[in-house]
Design a protein around this motif. Sequence first.
Motif, mmCIF file in Angstrom:
data_model
loop_
_atom_site.group_PDB
_atom_site.id
_atom_site.type_symbol
_atom_site.label_atom_id
_atom_site.label_comp_id
_atom_site.label_asym_id
_atom_site.label_seq_id
_atom_site.Cartn_x
_atom_site.Cartn_y
_atom_site.Cartn_z
ATOM 1 N N VAL A 176 43.235 35.775 49.304
ATOM 2 C CA VAL A 176 42.283 36.884 49.353
ATOM 3 C C VAL A 176 43.029 38.211 49.387
ATOM 4 O O VAL A 176 44.009 38.378 50.102
ATOM 5 C CB VAL A 176 41.359 36.757 50.580
ATOM 6 C CG1 VAL A 176 40.360 37.911 50.621
ATOM 7 C CG2 VAL A 176 40.618 35.425 50.552
ATOM 8 N N ARG A 177 42.531 39.168 48.597
ATOM 9 C CA ARG A 177 43.104 40.505 48.578
ATOM 10 C C ARG A 177 41.987 41.546 48.632
ATOM 11 O O ARG A 177 40.864 41.295 48.191
ATOM 12 C CB ARG A 177 43.899 40.744 47.296
ATOM 13 C CG ARG A 177 45.052 39.793 47.081
ATOM 14 C CD ARG A 177 45.755 40.136 45.804
ATOM 15 N NE ARG A 177 46.726 39.119 45.426
ATOM 16 C CZ ARG A 177 47.479 39.186 44.332
ATOM 17 N NH1 ARG A 177 47.359 40.211 43.514
ATOM 18 N NH2 ARG A 177 48.343 38.234 44.052
ATOM 19 N N VAL A 178 42.340 42.692 49.138
ATOM 20 C CA VAL A 178 41.460 43.853 49.029
ATOM 21 C C VAL A 178 41.727 44.491 47.673
ATOM 22 O O VAL A 178 42.885 44.679 47.280
ATOM 23 C CB VAL A 178 41.723 44.861 50.164
ATOM 24 C CG1 VAL A 178 40.899 46.126 49.957
ATOM 25 C CG2 VAL A 178 41.417 44.233 51.511
ATOM 26 N N VAL A 179 40.656 44.818 46.935
ATOM 27 C CA VAL A 179 40.823 45.468 45.642
ATOM 28 C C VAL A 179 40.191 46.859 45.694
ATOM 29 O O VAL A 179 39.137 47.055 46.311
ATOM 30 C CB VAL A 179 40.191 44.650 44.501
ATOM 31 C CG1 VAL A 179 40.960 43.373 44.272
ATOM 32 C CG2 VAL A 179 38.731 44.361 44.770
ATOM 33 N N VAL A 210 43.372 49.114 39.055
ATOM 34 C CA VAL A 210 42.910 48.346 40.208
ATOM 35 C C VAL A 210 44.102 48.146 41.132
ATOM 36 O O VAL A 210 45.137 47.605 40.717
ATOM 37 C CB VAL A 210 42.314 46.987 39.800
ATOM 38 C CG1 VAL A 210 41.928 46.191 41.038
ATOM 39 C CG2 VAL A 210 41.109 47.176 38.894
ATOM 40 N N ILE A 211 43.987 48.604 42.359
ATOM 41 C CA ILE A 211 45.022 48.394 43.373
ATOM 42 C C ILE A 211 44.654 47.127 44.142
ATOM 43 O O ILE A 211 43.500 46.939 44.533
ATOM 44 C CB ILE A 211 45.112 49.577 44.355
ATOM 45 C CG1 ILE A 211 45.277 50.897 43.582
ATOM 46 C CG2 ILE A 211 46.255 49.376 45.337
ATOM 47 C CD1 ILE A 211 46.540 50.972 42.774
ATOM 48 N N GLY A 240 36.579 46.379 47.374
ATOM 49 C CA GLY A 240 35.986 45.054 47.438
ATOM 50 C C GLY A 240 37.025 44.009 47.758
ATOM 51 O O GLY A 240 38.134 44.318 48.220
ATOM 52 N N LEU A 241 36.690 42.748 47.490
ATOM 53 C CA LEU A 241 37.574 41.622 47.781
ATOM 54 C C LEU A 241 37.762 40.784 46.529
ATOM 55 O O LEU A 241 36.862 40.677 45.695
ATOM 56 C CB LEU A 241 36.996 40.754 48.898
ATOM 57 C CG LEU A 241 36.879 41.372 50.285
ATOM 58 C CD1 LEU A 241 36.212 40.389 51.238
ATOM 59 C CD2 LEU A 241 38.242 41.791 50.816
ATOM 60 N N SER A 242 38.941 40.197 46.387
ATOM 61 C CA SER A 242 39.213 39.282 45.285
ATOM 62 C C SER A 242 39.726 37.969 45.820
ATOM 63 O O SER A 242 40.330 37.902 46.896
ATOM 64 C CB SER A 242 40.227 39.886 44.315
ATOM 65 O OG SER A 242 41.543 39.763 44.834
#
Length: 511
Positions: A476-479, A467-468, A501-503
């Motif tokens: 919030v991060r983009v995954v 997972v990057i 997606g988003l985390s």
Amino acid sequence: MYFALATVIYLSMAGSVLEASQTSAAGEARIITNIRGGLYVLHDGEQVTVFLVTPDGIVIVDPLSLPTALWLKEELARRFPGAPVKYVLHTQHRFDRASGALAFYPTATIIAHERFNEERNRAAGVLPPALIALDANHNGRLESAELIPSPSANMIRALDVNRDSAITPSELYSRVSPVARTFARQQTITLGGQSIELWSTPALDALDMTAIVFPSERIAFAVDLFPARAIPERIGPVAVKTTIASLRTVEGLNFDTLITGLGTTQTKSDLVAFREYLETLNAGVRAAFDAGSPLANVQDTLTLPQYQQWGNYQTGRRQNIAEVYRALRTQTVEVFAAGTYGFGALAPIYDVCRPNGPCTVDDVSSQNALVAGRYTFGRFGGGAEIRFQRPVTLYGLYLSAGAVTVREQDRIVAFPVTYTLNAGRRLSATMEVGPAFVFTRTRTQYVESAYINETKDTSFGFTGGAVIRIPLSGRVRVVVPAHFVSGSPDIVKSRVVVGVGLSVGISRAVF
């Protein structure tokens, strides 16, 4: 830990020097000084320890080297006839302070912290920090020539058990015997109407560090608990928060003056000042670590100007920052959702269509929804995830029964173990592997007869991938997940799933 002090500061309290009875092997005078009542201090060159004389016997703290302890044993017998040594109390495992206990076996009771034996065994495998600088050829032992700059050279050479002119760590600790009687947090012994308190104070260089308190004299003794108005050369193996807790414990003890292993005297205000330094240091480093600042930037910007007048400010401050920074780990709780696209490899076609004829594949790829949760401490972690997959459609042509439609709906539940390659709040990649459970629902419709058959199957497999994570804003991060999932349902045997997606995660720095 040895601090760079040019001279030994002798006690400022009222007392009388009884006599400089003998010269040590290093050529330095051994001096016994009365502090107050039955409490005495012994100076052996730069090393200092204390002992208490009571009507029922004597309590010795840190008997120092074996030659010094043998000399002290004779002195005590001469000065205080009929007063046997009943207790020897270790403040820590260090060889130059603990070896002398051999002189008082087996008549005296030896007491140390419960970590003493463990720390002694660990120390016997590597040169102590104070002597590493002498190991010029970096072979893990001290040759005789390498000892020339050390004021303790003669004492160390005397520990050359095999007489090969090289002293190994195990030889340094050859005279430090394991202790049978230990304590955990606190213990009080009573002798001749006097109470002596032993307090666990894991800090700086020793996890088994013990502070000894003499309540009647309102005096405490600790070897390297903290430097007075100076920044230490190193903080040591104990987390700063543990050291802070130890100092707070000592602040509450029943004493006015603390004597150190170098003979300096310190007050509670000195202790409070050092504890506040550690708290300020810890808070500043943790804030910078949480903000993603690299170590070099923290060392340049966290100047701690209120401590500029303290000794060892320039070198010690940068070293202390590095120790705290490297001891920190990020603890993260994260949830994320992603839309993914999967494509897979079919099980053997005849498993679906036999015995009547061939099958043709209409679509094995599918869109998925992924929901996951992760807990990470430092680089390692784990979690759970569930993936919902849209139906996979295949068309088959039976020779006698006409067309048939097969649809498969998956739910994949996995429990990966994770390892983060770049921990922190910057761009990171997490490798994942773990067991997976594939829940399959297969629906078969025979066109000519309108007969529908539905079956459910659960299979066990595994998932692996990465997972990057790309910082977006705040928490919030983009995954970008990419996984391989293996199972054994009837139709899709394995699949590769990628997505975006988003985390949302909550992170904090911890030791």
